[in-house]
Design a protein around this motif. Structure first.
Motif, PDB file in Angstrom:
ATOM      1  N   THR A  43      -9.726  -1.555   8.092  1.00  0.00           N
ATOM      2  CA  THR A  43      -8.277  -1.035   8.008  1.00  0.00           C
ATOM      3  C   THR A  43      -7.265  -2.226   7.864  1.00  0.00           C
ATOM      4  OG1 THR A  43      -8.972   1.096   9.504  1.00  0.00           O
ATOM      5  CG2 THR A  43      -6.602   0.371   9.396  1.00  0.00           C
ATOM      6  N   PHE A  44      -6.335  -2.314   7.082  1.00  0.00           N
ATOM      7  CA  PHE A  44      -5.147  -3.105   7.053  1.00  0.00           C
ATOM      8  C   PHE A  44      -4.121  -2.581   7.843  1.00  0.00           C
ATOM      9  CE2 PHE A  44      -2.074  -5.356   4.254  1.00  0.00           C
ATOM     10  CZ  PHE A  44      -2.664  -6.475   4.482  1.00  0.00           C
ATOM     11  N   ILE A  45      -4.000  -3.532   8.850  1.00  0.00           N
ATOM     12  CA  ILE A  45      -2.941  -3.412   9.822  1.00  0.00           C
ATOM     13  C   ILE A  45      -1.586  -3.036   9.288  1.00  0.00           C
ATOM     14  CG2 ILE A  45      -2.018  -3.981  11.971  1.00  0.00           C
ATOM     15  CD1 ILE A  45      -5.026  -3.469  12.124  1.00  0.00           C
ATOM     16  N   PRO A  46      -1.061  -3.923   8.444  1.00  0.00           N
ATOM     17  CA  PRO A  46       0.217  -3.678   7.936  1.00  0.00           C
ATOM     18  C   PRO A  46       0.313  -2.104   7.134  1.00  0.00           C
ATOM     19  CG  PRO A  46      -0.050  -5.670   7.410  1.00  0.00           C
ATOM     20  CD  PRO A  46      -1.629  -5.183   7.823  1.00  0.00           C
ATOM     21  N   GLU A  47      -0.617  -1.647   6.840  1.00  0.00           N
ATOM     22  CA  GLU A  47      -0.601  -0.278   6.095  1.00  0.00           C
ATOM     23  C   GLU A  47      -0.600   0.764   7.575  1.00  0.00           C
ATOM     24  OE1 GLU A  47      -2.993   2.467   2.992  1.00  0.00           O
ATOM     25  OE2 GLU A  47      -4.036   0.805   3.858  1.00  0.00           O
ATOM     26  N   ARG A  48      -1.205   0.694   8.443  1.00  0.00           N
ATOM     27  CA  ARG A  48      -0.951   1.365   9.424  1.00  0.00           C
ATOM     28  C   ARG A  48       0.273   1.499  10.034  1.00  0.00           C
ATOM     29  NH1 ARG A  48      -5.111   4.371   8.601  1.00  0.00           N
ATOM     30  NH2 ARG A  48      -6.666   4.760  10.196  1.00  0.00           N
ATOM     31  N   LEU A  80       0.784  -3.324  -0.533  1.00  0.00           N
ATOM     32  CA  LEU A  80       0.668  -3.456  -1.700  1.00  0.00           C
ATOM     33  C   LEU A  80       0.334  -4.754  -2.397  1.00  0.00           C
ATOM     34  CD1 LEU A  80       3.404  -0.881  -3.257  1.00  0.00           C
ATOM     35  CD2 LEU A  80       0.893  -0.714  -3.257  1.00  0.00           C
ATOM     36  N   GLN A  81       0.478  -5.990  -1.812  1.00  0.00           N
ATOM     37  CA  GLN A  81       0.307  -7.160  -2.205  1.00  0.00           C
ATOM     38  C   GLN A  81      -1.414  -7.547  -1.860  1.00  0.00           C
ATOM     39  OE1 GLN A  81       2.761 -10.016   0.162  1.00  0.00           O
ATOM     40  NE2 GLN A  81       4.625  -9.074  -1.009  1.00  0.00           N
ATOM     41  N   GLU A  82      -1.765  -6.668  -0.963  1.00  0.00           N
ATOM     42  CA  GLU A  82      -3.309  -6.634  -0.421  1.00  0.00           C
ATOM     43  C   GLU A  82      -4.170  -5.843  -1.381  1.00  0.00           C
ATOM     44  OE1 GLU A  82      -6.835  -7.870   1.713  1.00  0.00           O
ATOM     45  OE2 GLU A  82      -4.479  -8.730   1.555  1.00  0.00           O
ATOM     46  N   HIS A  91      -3.340   6.158  -2.444  1.00  0.00           N
ATOM     47  CA  HIS A  91      -2.416   6.674  -1.347  1.00  0.00           C
ATOM     48  C   HIS A  91      -1.535   5.701  -0.737  1.00  0.00           C
ATOM     49  CE1 HIS A  91      -2.669   8.000   2.770  1.00  0.00           C
ATOM     50  NE2 HIS A  91      -2.491   6.754   3.358  1.00  0.00           N
ATOM     51  N   THR A  92      -1.636   4.394  -0.887  1.00  0.00           N
ATOM     52  CA  THR A  92      -0.454   3.475  -0.629  1.00  0.00           C
ATOM     53  C   THR A  92       0.585   3.616  -1.527  1.00  0.00           C
ATOM     54  OG1 THR A  92      -2.148   1.835   0.095  1.00  0.00           O
ATOM     55  CG2 THR A  92       0.043   1.093  -0.259  1.00  0.00           C
ATOM     56  N   LEU A  93       0.413   3.790  -2.802  1.00  0.00           N
ATOM     57  CA  LEU A  93       1.731   4.035  -3.571  1.00  0.00           C
ATOM     58  C   LEU A  93       2.360   5.154  -3.184  1.00  0.00           C
ATOM     59  CD1 LEU A  93       0.331   2.691  -7.058  1.00  0.00           C
ATOM     60  CD2 LEU A  93       2.230   1.785  -5.830  1.00  0.00           C
ATOM     61  N   PHE A  94       1.468   6.358  -3.063  1.00  0.00           N
ATOM     62  CA  PHE A  94       2.305   7.400  -2.385  1.00  0.00           C
ATOM     63  C   PHE A  94       3.349   7.254  -1.545  1.00  0.00           C
ATOM     64  CE2 PHE A  94       2.700  11.602  -0.630  1.00  0.00           C
ATOM     65  CZ  PHE A  94       3.433  12.357  -1.355  1.00  0.00           C
ATOM     66  N   ASP A 110      -3.394  12.550 -11.815  1.00  0.00           N
ATOM     67  CA  ASP A 110      -4.046  13.846 -11.336  1.00  0.00           C
ATOM     68  C   ASP A 110      -3.757  13.750  -9.819  1.00  0.00           C
ATOM     69  OD1 ASP A 110      -5.084  15.004 -13.661  1.00  0.00           O
ATOM     70  OD2 ASP A 110      -6.901  13.927 -13.182  1.00  0.00           O
ATOM     71  N   TYR A 111      -2.911  12.913  -9.189  1.00  0.00           N
ATOM     72  CA  TYR A 111      -2.300  12.790  -8.060  1.00  0.00           C
ATOM     73  C   TYR A 111      -1.219  13.859  -7.848  1.00  0.00           C
ATOM     74  CZ  TYR A 111      -1.815  10.815  -3.537  1.00  0.00           C
ATOM     75  OH  TYR A 111      -1.768  10.656  -1.869  1.00  0.00           O
ATOM     76  N   ALA A 112      -1.614  15.108  -7.556  1.00  0.00           N
ATOM     77  CA  ALA A 112      -0.465  16.050  -7.545  1.00  0.00           C
ATOM     78  C   ALA A 112       0.723  15.887  -6.895  1.00  0.00           C
ATOM     79  CB  ALA A 112      -1.142  17.524  -7.398  1.00  0.00           C
ATOM     80  N   PRO A 113       0.462  15.276  -5.372  1.00  0.00           N
ATOM     81  CA  PRO A 113       1.719  15.388  -4.665  1.00  0.00           C
ATOM     82  C   PRO A 113       2.602  14.417  -5.099  1.00  0.00           C
ATOM     83  CG  PRO A 113      -0.307  15.036  -3.346  1.00  0.00           C
ATOM     84  CD  PRO A 113      -0.621  14.991  -4.644  1.00  0.00           C
ATOM     85  N   LEU A 114       2.559  13.640  -6.064  1.00  0.00           N
ATOM     86  CA  LEU A 114       3.684  12.795  -6.420  1.00  0.00           C
ATOM     87  C   LEU A 114       4.736  13.409  -7.288  1.00  0.00           C
ATOM     88  CD1 LEU A 114       3.901  11.487  -9.702  1.00  0.00           C
ATOM     89  CD2 LEU A 114       1.580  10.769  -9.189  1.00  0.00           C
TER      90      LEU A 114
END
Length: 418
Positions: free
Chosen positions: A170-175, A197-199, A204-207, A235-239
């Motif tokens: 788990t990448f802590i900055p993402e959390r 995003l640098q990592e 998921h992160t882009l959304f 196909d990432y529908a929520p975007l």
């Protein structure tokens, strides 16, 4: 040790059957250290029953050996024998150096059982023994995150980040980005999304970044990130809903509508996107398309009040009063209700000179909209037209109380009082 190594080599070279055939011999002749090593290998391969048999034997032989008991508890956990695991972990006392690890495993088990408070207590006890241990702080932060206690999770994730950027994959900055966003502190989340995003770059992160930028009203940033996501995964529908909304805020109505239609090709049953597409189509003057989108949204969810009202409003705007009445009455027959329905019916029946029915609906709507200046003004003029000047006067008195600067209502009140 050589016999265990031989088994490992056979497995790694793909000769699994030969490797498994050697296990009974090792179990019968190996030293206890070799059995422990073999059990570890079997556990890592998912051969849990064999690993359990060896560790149960060693646990009987070494009842005071904490490593043995802790490992056996881990095996029981993987075998979904939580009660046996917890029984072992409860016997590891607080003076044992393995106590924090035992608490960590017990916390996981209690959380799996839905006992979050007990899980928290176990982790707090472990932190009393090992304060500032990143793994324990991370585990407690994850518990808080999973139970919606985002401020508590943020405090701990920030402490962990001082020592580690990633734990257990788990990448802590993402959390931190997700926690701030879920807490509604969108601007504080954005730098952590940048760091994430640098990592790594994933859907998921882009959304998350695009959605958070939208909520922070950084619409151009939202457009950039969600467009990048669309290029990565169409196909990432929520975007599509948030990209279309961001484009609308930037005044790009045609682009917004095209984005909404693209999204409906990905997820044709997305009622929120259908509603949005309908509203944008109205703004673009595409009445037939708007009606089709809104009707489909209502078809998907007959109780979708916002879509029902949007379609009714469109019919009223187009002066299709009978169609608006039929549509709302059909919704009522199906058990759907909203106070706005009364107002729509009152207005439509007034337009069709169905005064008695219109009055009934205005009276019903008044209960809900007696502090709404627009409604009171409309109702007041209807009552004047209907000849009920006393009740009309009461409406305009209420308007002046609510909005003393409403000069038109004040003037009408003077005329009614004369």
């Amino acid at each position: 040790m050589k016999r265990v190594e031989e088994i490992v080599q056979l497995v790694e070279s793909g000769e699994v059957e030969k490797a498994l055939a050697l296990i009974p011999k090792v179990k019968a002749e190996a030293s206890d250290d070799e059995k422990y090593m073999l059990a570890e290998q079997l556990f890592s391969w998912g051969v849990l029953d064999e690993a359990r048999a060896m560790m149960e034997e060693l646990a009987l032989r070494y009842p005071d050996e904490g490593e043995v008991r802790l490992f056996l508890a881990e095996i029981y956990t993987e075998l979904d024998e939580e009660e046996k695991a917890l029984e072992i972990l409860a016997d590891i006392n607080e003076d044992d150096p393995l106590f924090p690890r035992a608490c960590l495993l017990a916390a996981d088990l209690y959380q799996m059982q839905g006992l979050e408070e007990v899980s928290e207590q176990k982790l707090q006890k472990a932190l009393e023994r090992l304060p500032d241990e990143p793994l324990l702080e991370f585990a407690l932060a994850e518990l808080y995150f999973s139970t919606g206690q985002y401020q508590k999770s943020i405090d701990l994730y920030q402490k962990v980040l001082e020592q580690e950027t990633s734990i257990a994959g788990t990448f802590i900055p993402e959390r931190l980005a997700e926690s701030f966003s879920l807490l509604g502190e969108f601007e504080q989340a954005l730098p952590y999304y940048e760091q994430t995003l640098q990592e790594k770059i994933d859907s998921h992160t882009l959304f998350g970044y695009g959605f958070t930028a939208f909520q922070a009203e950084y619409y151009q940033t939202a457009i950039e990130k969600l467009t990048e996501l669309k290029e990565l995964d169409r196909d990432y529908a929520p975007l599509y809903l948030y990209l279309a909304k961001a484009q609308e805020h930037e005044g790009q109505l045609a682009k917004s509508y095209e984005t909404a239609k693209e999204g409906l090709l990905v997820d044709e049953w997305n009622k929120e996107l259908l509603l949005f597409a309908g509203k944008i189509a109205i703004k673009l003057g595409k009445a037939e398309e708007a009606e089709a989108h809104l009707r489909k949204a209502v078809e998907i969810d007959p109780g979708y009040i916002e879509a029902l009202l949007a379609l009714a409003s469109m019919l009223m705007h187009d002066e299709r009063y009978e169609a608006a009445i039929d549509f709302i009455e059909q919704a009522l027959q199906q058990g759907e209700y909203d106070p706005q329905f009364e107002w729509v019916l009152a207005r439509a029946k007034h337009k069709l000179e169905m005064y008695s029915d219109a009055l009934n609906h205005y009276q019903e709507a008044y209960t809900f909209f007696k502090n709404d200046v627009e409604f009171l003004e409309e109702y007041g003029y209807f009552l004047i037209e209907d000849g009920d000047r006393e009740r009309a006067k009461a409406m305009f008195q209420q308007i002046v109380r609510l909005d003393p600067a409403h000069t038109e209502a004040a003037q009408m009140l003077l005329e009614l009082e004369e």
